[in-house]
Design a protein around this motif. Sequence first.
Motif, PDB file in Angstrom:
ATOM      1  N   ILE A  16       0.844  -1.200   0.000  1.00 46.01           N
ATOM      2  CA  ILE A  16       0.000   0.000   0.000  1.00 46.01           C
ATOM      3  C   ILE A  16       0.872   1.241   0.000  1.00 46.01           C
ATOM      4  O   ILE A  16       0.602   2.203  -0.713  1.00 46.01           O
ATOM      5  CB  ILE A  16      -0.982  -0.012   1.194  1.00 46.01           C
ATOM      6  N   LEU A  17       1.929   1.220   0.771  1.00 50.22           N
ATOM      7  CA  LEU A  17       2.845   2.368   0.805  1.00 50.22           C
ATOM      8  C   LEU A  17       3.440   2.625  -0.578  1.00 50.22           C
ATOM      9  O   LEU A  17       3.554   3.775  -1.003  1.00 50.22           O
ATOM     10  CB  LEU A  17       3.944   2.127   1.840  1.00 50.22           C
ATOM     11  N   PRO A  26      -7.710   7.082  -3.225  1.00 49.79           N
ATOM     12  CA  PRO A  26      -8.806   6.768  -2.318  1.00 49.79           C
ATOM     13  C   PRO A  26      -8.733   5.304  -1.880  1.00 49.79           C
ATOM     14  O   PRO A  26      -8.191   4.451  -2.608  1.00 49.79           O
ATOM     15  CB  PRO A  26     -10.058   7.037  -3.149  1.00 49.79           C
ATOM     16  N   ALA A  27      -9.295   5.023  -0.726  1.00 46.88           N
ATOM     17  CA  ALA A  27      -9.266   3.666  -0.181  1.00 46.88           C
ATOM     18  C   ALA A  27      -9.850   2.661  -1.161  1.00 46.88           C
ATOM     19  O   ALA A  27      -9.330   1.558  -1.322  1.00 46.88           O
ATOM     20  CB  ALA A  27     -10.002   3.615   1.150  1.00 46.88           C
ATOM     21  N   ALA A  28     -10.920   3.040  -1.858  1.00 48.49           N
ATOM     22  CA  ALA A  28     -11.554   2.121  -2.807  1.00 48.49           C
ATOM     23  C   ALA A  28     -10.601   1.744  -3.939  1.00 48.49           C
ATOM     24  O   ALA A  28     -10.548   0.589  -4.364  1.00 48.49           O
ATOM     25  CB  ALA A  28     -12.827   2.744  -3.375  1.00 48.49           C
ATOM     26  N   SER A  40     -12.871  -0.656   3.562  1.00 43.09           N
ATOM     27  CA  SER A  40     -12.773  -0.434   5.009  1.00 43.09           C
ATOM     28  C   SER A  40     -11.528  -1.099   5.598  1.00 43.09           C
ATOM     29  O   SER A  40     -10.944  -0.603   6.557  1.00 43.09           O
ATOM     30  CB  SER A  40     -14.029  -0.916   5.727  1.00 43.09           C
ATOM     31  N   ALA A  41     -11.096  -2.209   4.997  1.00 42.80           N
ATOM     32  CA  ALA A  41      -9.864  -2.858   5.466  1.00 42.80           C
ATOM     33  C   ALA A  41      -8.658  -1.979   5.198  1.00 42.80           C
ATOM     34  O   ALA A  41      -7.722  -1.922   5.998  1.00 42.80           O
ATOM     35  CB  ALA A  41      -9.699  -4.223   4.814  1.00 42.80           C
ATOM     36  N   VAL A  42      -8.670  -1.268   4.069  1.00 38.72           N
ATOM     37  CA  VAL A  42      -7.570  -0.346   3.760  1.00 38.72           C
ATOM     38  C   VAL A  42      -7.513   0.733   4.832  1.00 38.72           C
ATOM     39  O   VAL A  42      -6.447   1.056   5.362  1.00 38.72           O
ATOM     40  CB  VAL A  42      -7.729   0.284   2.360  1.00 38.72           C
ATOM     41  N   SER A  43      -8.672   1.280   5.176  1.00 41.88           N
ATOM     42  CA  SER A  43      -8.723   2.330   6.198  1.00 41.88           C
ATOM     43  C   SER A  43      -8.233   1.821   7.542  1.00 41.88           C
ATOM     44  O   SER A  43      -7.491   2.509   8.232  1.00 41.88           O
ATOM     45  CB  SER A  43     -10.147   2.865   6.331  1.00 41.88           C
ATOM     46  N   SER A  44      -8.610   0.610   7.899  1.00 41.91           N
ATOM     47  CA  SER A  44      -8.179   0.083   9.194  1.00 41.91           C
ATOM     48  C   SER A  44      -6.725  -0.368   9.179  1.00 41.91           C
ATOM     49  O   SER A  44      -6.089  -0.456  10.227  1.00 41.91           O
ATOM     50  CB  SER A  44      -9.088  -1.052   9.647  1.00 41.91           C
ATOM     51  N   THR A  61     -17.102  11.968   1.866  1.00 42.24           N
ATOM     52  CA  THR A  61     -17.172  10.629   2.465  1.00 42.24           C
ATOM     53  C   THR A  61     -15.973   9.767   2.101  1.00 42.24           C
ATOM     54  O   THR A  61     -15.837   8.655   2.592  1.00 42.24           O
ATOM     55  CB  THR A  61     -18.456   9.904   2.003  1.00 42.24           C
ATOM     56  N   ARG A  62     -15.121  10.292   1.227  1.00 41.21           N
ATOM     57  CA  ARG A  62     -13.947   9.526   0.802  1.00 41.21           C
ATOM     58  C   ARG A  62     -12.765   9.749   1.732  1.00 41.21           C
ATOM     59  O   ARG A  62     -12.608  10.826   2.299  1.00 41.21           O
ATOM     60  CB  ARG A  62     -13.510   9.922  -0.615  1.00 41.21           C
ATOM     61  N   ARG A  63     -11.937   8.723   1.839  1.00 39.07           N
ATOM     62  CA  ARG A  63     -10.663   8.833   2.543  1.00 39.07           C
ATOM     63  C   ARG A  63      -9.557   8.647   1.521  1.00 39.07           C
ATOM     64  O   ARG A  63      -9.528   7.655   0.797  1.00 39.07           O
ATOM     65  CB  ARG A  63     -10.549   7.776   3.635  1.00 39.07           C
TER      66      ARG A  63
END
Length: 106
Positions: A16-17, A26-28, A40-44, A61-63
């Motif tokens: 991911i890095l 974005p996480a998606a 959501s797993a990416v965010s966590s 709503t995006r991260r």
Amino acid sequence: MDAALKALAEPRRREILRLVWTDELPAAQIAARFDDVTRSAVSSTWGAPEAELVIERREGTRRLYRASHAQMDRLRRFLDEYWTGSLQRLQILAETAERAKGTTDG
């Protein structure tokens, strides 16, 4: 530094890095690169902010995620100093052993 090293010990986090090294994603979009990872797993995955290797920014709503080059630079300097210090200690030990050998040979 411990949190950063622990975060980098996980292959998924390293990947991911790499993805967010040059681009804010974005996480998606990050999750889409993996077969078994949800948004959501990416965010966590980066739920340990003390590592500070990835910066999260909210846009509605995006991260969005991007690499923290400043934190990675601190980590690199830490590892450089650690490595250099280890080499210096090894040199001192080798020189001490060589001197001790010289006094017993003579």
